[in-house]
Design a protein around this motif. Structure first.
Motif, PDB file in Angstrom:
ATOM      1  N   ASP A 236      -3.564 -60.885 -70.917  1.00 51.32           N
ATOM      2  CA  ASP A 236      -4.131 -59.561 -70.817  1.00 51.32           C
ATOM      3  C   ASP A 236      -3.763 -58.640 -72.312  1.00 51.32           C
TER       4      ASP A 236
ATOM      5  N   ASP B 131       0.498 -60.931 -62.041  1.00 52.46           N
ATOM      6  CA  ASP B 131       0.411 -60.180 -63.343  1.00 52.46           C
ATOM      7  C   ASP B 131       1.721 -59.419 -63.733  1.00 52.46           C
TER       8      ASP B 131
ATOM      9  N   GLN C 162       4.067 -56.494 -61.763  1.00 60.59           N
ATOM     10  CA  GLN C 162       2.979 -55.683 -61.584  1.00 60.59           C
ATOM     11  C   GLN C 162       2.132 -55.685 -60.464  1.00 60.59           C
TER      12      GLN C 162
ATOM     13  N   LYS D 213     -11.135 -60.245 -61.037  1.00 59.59           N
ATOM     14  CA  LYS D 213      -9.863 -59.370 -60.491  1.00 59.59           C
ATOM     15  C   LYS D 213      -9.898 -58.089 -60.331  1.00 59.59           C
TER      16      LYS D 213
ATOM     17  N   GLU E  41      -0.225 -64.074 -65.355  1.00 60.16           N
ATOM     18  CA  GLU E  41      -0.809 -63.292 -66.564  1.00 60.16           C
ATOM     19  C   GLU E  41       0.360 -62.345 -67.186  1.00 60.16           C
ATOM     20  N   ASP E  42       0.234 -61.974 -68.604  1.00 60.55           N
ATOM     21  CA  ASP E  42       1.257 -61.429 -69.207  1.00 60.55           C
ATOM     22  C   ASP E  42       2.713 -61.576 -68.842  1.00 60.55           C
TER      23      ASP E  42
ATOM     24  N   LEU F 115      -8.214 -62.766 -69.796  1.00 55.78           N
ATOM     25  CA  LEU F 115      -8.633 -61.922 -68.940  1.00 55.78           C
ATOM     26  C   LEU F 115      -9.511 -60.842 -69.579  1.00 55.78           C
TER      27      LEU F 115
ATOM     28  N   LYS G 134     -11.706 -57.677 -70.111  1.00 57.73           N
ATOM     29  CA  LYS G 134     -11.866 -56.078 -69.575  1.00 57.73           C
ATOM     30  C   LYS G 134     -12.799 -55.484 -70.887  1.00 57.73           C
TER      31      LYS G 134
HETATM   32 ZN    ZN Z   1      -2.757 -57.161 -66.578  1.00 59.29          ZN
END
Ligand code: ZN
Ligand code: PGA
Length: 418
Positions: free
Chosen positions: A313, A245, A165, A389, A286-287, A336, A338
């Protein structure tokens, strides 16, 4: 102690042209604050619920009028005239008012907007910069996190040309944010030339501002990043490192990963990632695996956690219970963070503390749908994130955060995380 006079909200648009909301909190003493709520595209299954209207006649069902009405109505009615000792006091009140484990009744967007707007109002009441107020709340010394800057995108952020991604660059030893952004801009320009020469593609950008040509594979994306670093005159790994990611939950069904045109199981994905780690200057993945694949994450971490950040994440969703589970299972080594995944600042702070107590690294992250609001920069600074990020350097909703950090670096004398 702060007494709330009123709460209100407006539906606004985010960087993808989709609705979100801006909340305003007025205190009885005249101080006030406002904040906008971001929104994801590769939303984790375990995130708090972002309330959308579902009215297909408006914004393709993505309207936020109900969440706005919840702030202007029920939340305002319950909070106006009430006093709160602290952010935690307010956030716990909101959690109880909603009453659902995932904030589905009032909406995590309505609740987070209220939580953030109150935070800004309290900072203003104290006459403190937002980052300083957040640092005091967390009992931390503020510092500038090191940017992880989006260079290339695929997946849900760019029409799915390749599975991965987002690919980010990190400038590991630059002493200042200013220097990080100079080096980043050099690499971005070099990448733009490669993309134009090889794919005849101009600088049209993906959701987070990264370049998104039709790479033949995720591996070619990694390769092009190394070429861009070299073309800009830097040494891959030493001067500029990479992070990815993978956002694997986006292309996993029933344990099978549809990766760049082939089917793989978790062991195959782990092999792929391990081979990237040997051949590219990757410092974080990530992920790398699906959000439900705890056992796969354990193997991935056993294999690579000594070498790099195994960053959760969708796996963690900034959710304290999931982070505790990951710590116990040794399924990851980095969070991560958020805040809209969990819905209040107080719960996000609990998540941060759990990660820190386990010795994890913390990456404070924006969403792919962002606004011009810069509170995330203050959050990442005040809560002393290792990294931030927020996407690329070409769109103002991203630059609002980088530019805020430039100001804090130069005006407030904050220093950059090592
Ligand atoms: Zn992510
Ligand atoms: P999202 O993507 O905001 O679209 O979920 C960001 C990320 O996956 O880190």
């Amino acid at each position: 102690m702060s007494e709330i006079r009123s709460l209100s909200a407006v539906e606004i648009l985010d960087s993808r042209g989709r609705p979100t909301l801006l909340a305003i909190c007025q205190l009885s003493n005249g101080a006030w604050g406002q904040a906008s709520v971001p929104a994801g595209a590769s939303t984790g299954a375990n995130e708090a619920l972002e309330l959308r209207d579902g009215d297909a006649q408006r914004h393709d069902g993505l309207g936020c009028l109900q969440a706005v009405a919840n702030i202007n109505g029920e939340i305002n009615d319950a909070l106006a005239g009430r006093r709160f000792e602290s952010q935690a006091d307010l956030d716990h009140f909101l959690i109880e008012l909603d009453g659902r484990y995932n904030k589905a009744r009032l909406g995590a967007n309505a609740i987070l907007g209220t939580s953030l707007a109150f935070c800004r109002a309290q900072a203003s009441q104290r006459n403190a910069p937002l980052y300083a107020h957040l640092a005091q709340m967390a009992g931390l010394r503020p510092r500038l996190p090191r940017p992880m800057v989006n260079l290339f995108s695929g997946g849900a952020h760019a029409g799915g040309q390749v599975a991965v991604q987002d690919l980010q660059i990190v400038v590991p030893s630059a002493p200042t944010i200013g220097r990080v952004l100079e080096v980043t801009a050099d690499v971005f320009r070099a990448a733009g030339k490669i993309v134009y020469d090889r794919y005849q593609m101009r600088l049209l950008t993906a959701d987070e501002g990264g370049l998104a040509p039709s790479f033949e594979s995720s591996e070619r994306m990694l390769h092009a990043a190394v070429e861009a670093i070299e073309a800009a005159g830097y040494r891959p790994g030493l001067d500029v490192a990479l992070t990815v990611d993978v956002a694997a939950s986006q292309f996993c069904t029933d344990g099978s990963y549809h990766f760049d045109g082939a089917e793989q199981d978790a062991a195959g994905m782990t092999e792929t990632i391990a081979s990237w780690a040997q051949r590219y200057p990757l410092i974080s993945v990530e992920d790398g695996l699906d959000q439900a694949d705890w056992i796969g994450w354990q193997s991935l971490s056993a294999r690579l956690a000594q070498k790099m950040m195994i960053l959760g994440d969708d796996l963690l969703c900034t959710n304290p219970a999931r982070i505790q589970r990951a710590i116990a299972l040794k399924a990851a080594n980095s969070l991560l963070l958020k805040v809209n995944q969990i819905g209040t600042l107080t719960e996000a702070l609990t998540a941060l503390r759990l990660a820190r107590d386990a010795g994890w690294k913390v990456v404070v992250s924006a969403r792919s749908g962002e606004t011009e609001d810069d509170w995330l920069a203050d959050l990442a600074v005040g809560w002393a994130g290792d990294y931030i990020k927020v996407g690329s350097i070409t769109q103002s909703e991203r630059l609002a955060k980088y530019n805020r950090m430039l100001v804090l670096e130069q005006m407030d004398g904050l220093s950059l995380s090592g």
